[in-house]
Design a protein around this motif. Structure first.
Motif, PDB file in Angstrom:
ATOM      1  N   HIS A  26      47.749  35.087  37.745  1.00  0.00           N
ATOM      2  CA  HIS A  26      46.482  34.405  37.984  1.00  0.00           C
ATOM      3  C   HIS A  26      46.330  33.078  37.243  1.00  0.00           C
ATOM      4  N   HIS A  67      41.935  40.707  33.789  1.00  0.00           N
ATOM      5  CA  HIS A  67      42.301  39.754  34.847  1.00  0.00           C
ATOM      6  C   HIS A  67      41.118  39.184  35.605  1.00  0.00           C
ATOM      7  N   ILE A  68      39.896  39.335  35.064  1.00  0.00           N
ATOM      8  CA  ILE A  68      38.758  38.621  35.654  1.00  0.00           C
ATOM      9  C   ILE A  68      38.883  37.135  35.305  1.00  0.00           C
ATOM     10  N   TYR A  69      38.153  36.316  36.050  1.00  0.00           N
ATOM     11  CA  TYR A  69      38.224  34.858  35.867  1.00  0.00           C
ATOM     12  C   TYR A  69      36.977  34.354  35.152  1.00  0.00           C
ATOM     13  N   CYS A  92      43.218  33.412  34.299  1.00  0.00           N
ATOM     14  CA  CYS A  92      42.310  34.557  34.147  1.00  0.00           C
ATOM     15  C   CYS A  92      42.066  34.776  32.650  1.00  0.00           C
ATOM     16  N   GLU A  97      41.009  46.844  35.145  1.00  0.00           N
ATOM     17  CA  GLU A  97      41.974  45.807  34.717  1.00  0.00           C
ATOM     18  C   GLU A  97      41.164  44.569  34.322  1.00  0.00           C
ATOM     19  N   ILE A  98      40.310  44.774  33.329  1.00  0.00           N
ATOM     20  CA  ILE A  98      39.311  43.759  32.990  1.00  0.00           C
ATOM     21  C   ILE A  98      39.934  42.465  32.478  1.00  0.00           C
TER      22      ILE A  98
END
Lengths: 286, 286
Positions: free
Chosen positions: A172, A153-155, A175, A150-151
């Motif tokens: 998020h 949603h990285i920050y 994100c 689920e790339i």
């Protein structure tokens, strides 16, 4: 004949063909409630004379664990009506054929891996559009882990010229998807990236966020290529900016860095549906 | 008898035993120049009566591509004398046995995966010490991609209470290793994390950076566990802070999130050497 579905939040792409790279018919239907959407898709496959196996690359999140009774389901999507939809089970039942099932972006990554003609290679496929998603193939195999990537949603680190936008991800806030998806671009600049002047700071800001995702993939699992598709990625010059910024983030450090590449899809807009055909082909063999 | 080497920048741990979980002798030597260090290690194995296969988990970067003439080499390390050292080739030649070779952290991840007793499981092993490194096992297989993971060099978001420290990574400045390794902690607070008062902001700052790495691994490749070893990770309460912060970053979104865990090594300080024994075992079979 193999059948394939690229199941998206706004449309389903359907196709049939004797092999993944030979689509002989293709059809697009709008995504409505599950019952009518799935029934229309099944009717189209029947009208093509039926299929011997079906591959589905779907929007998610999905249950991909073959040991789970929920295998083949879309799980917790906020999309009305689709949570807990047994999409693979529906087609297995109505068509009576083996069904292969993965995320739309893993399907695209599988197809791009095949198109790269480097068996055992490692790449990621990112789509930057209404949402941001990513699929990963490592040493020739699609990655699932305990669920699936689920790339989106990285920050990423906030760009200094983009400090005041809160982001639009309902989970998020800021994100990657909350900052760099099509709707996030519209929310703060009122126009798609491709319609903003080439000297608008949005181009460097969005390229920086996507480049951080690319660098993260190079550093965490050493993919060789990041293939970037989706509507936002069509913006002229964006991929080149992303590639340049990802190189700057690496600063010549990572092993394998000389082979890193950030590129457009080799299959243009067909990565997802060709990948779904490959899922069908694999399902037919098992 | 199997032999194993955990090759680190300050010491080499050597061991022999009939199986990975049965070490019957162990020896530690300081890391000096390659010629004398490797010769002393080889002499110790000879004194044990020899081995039928050797596994090496080494500091890197390494060449792990079996097709490359440089397979088995340490490549571009700044450590004096060690760049381009053919460590696997040396032992294959002098001992005349099959040699397995991977990063120290992939070896540790392999051993922790076995210790978890979930075949086909997915986890990462992070070491937070003099440097920060990570190994990854996905669906039971160690990840190499086109090189190997270098998770210590991702860029976490800066903590608001840590805005003025430039970081100490010679390549990236304020990457994870530049911010959260033992030397980075010493550089701005003058003492190891474990010697700072429990109400010192360093605890929350360092936990936040490590938690970002954990969340990134959950989101990019869906590992189920992140196992954290190394000297800094011994700080009481740190793992619990990291786990809590990683959960907060996820915000209940990721598929599989209920199964996410941040834990101490099941093998305590033995993950690396046991993993090297497993590399020997695998090499003996091929």
């Amino acid at each position: 004949m193999l059948g394939a579905i690229e199941a998206g939040g706004t449309k389903f792409v359907l196709a049939v063909g004797p092999a993944p790279d030979r689509l002989v018919a293709r059809h697009v239907i709008p995504t409505r409630a599950p019952a009518e959407t799935l029934a229309e898709a099944a009717a189209w496959f029947a009208a093509q004379g039926g299929v011997s196996a079906l591959g589905i690359g779907s929007f998610g999140p999905l249950e991909l664990d073959r040991q789970s009774p929920k295998w083949g389901h879309i799980t917790t999507t906020p999309k009305p009506g689709w949570a807990d939809c047994d999409i693979a089970g529906f087609f297995a039942g109505v068509l009576g054929v083996p069904v292969g099932f993965d995320t739309d972006v893993n399907a695209a990554a599988i197809a791009e891996h095949a198109a790269a003609r480097r068996p055992g290679g490692s790449l990621a496929y990112l789509t930057i559009g209404t949402g941001i998603g990513g699929g990963v193939v490592l040493e020739g195999r699609p990655v699932h882990g305990i669920a699936h990537p689920e790339i989106g949603h990285i920050y990423p680190r906030r760009h200094p010229q983009d400090a005041n936008f809160a982001g639009i991800c309902p989970h998020h806030g800021d994100c990657l998807e909350g900052l760099a998806s099509g709707p996030a671009i519209l929310a703060r600049w009122g126009r798609p990236l491709s319609e903003l002047p080439t000297d608008h700071p949005a181009h460097a800001i969005i390229a920086d966020y996507i480049a951080q995702a690319c660098y993260t993939l190079f550093a965490t699992v050493a993919v060789g290529e990041v293939v970037i598709g989706g509507g936002v990625a069509q913006t002229p010059g964006l991929i080149e900016r992303v590639a340049e910024r990802a190189r700057a983030l690496d600063a010549g450090y990572l092993p394998g860095g000389k082979r890193h590449a950030v590129i457009r899809p080799r299959l243009d807009g067909d990565s997802g549906i060709v990948g779904a055909m490959m899922l069908a082909e694999a399902a037919a063999r098992t």
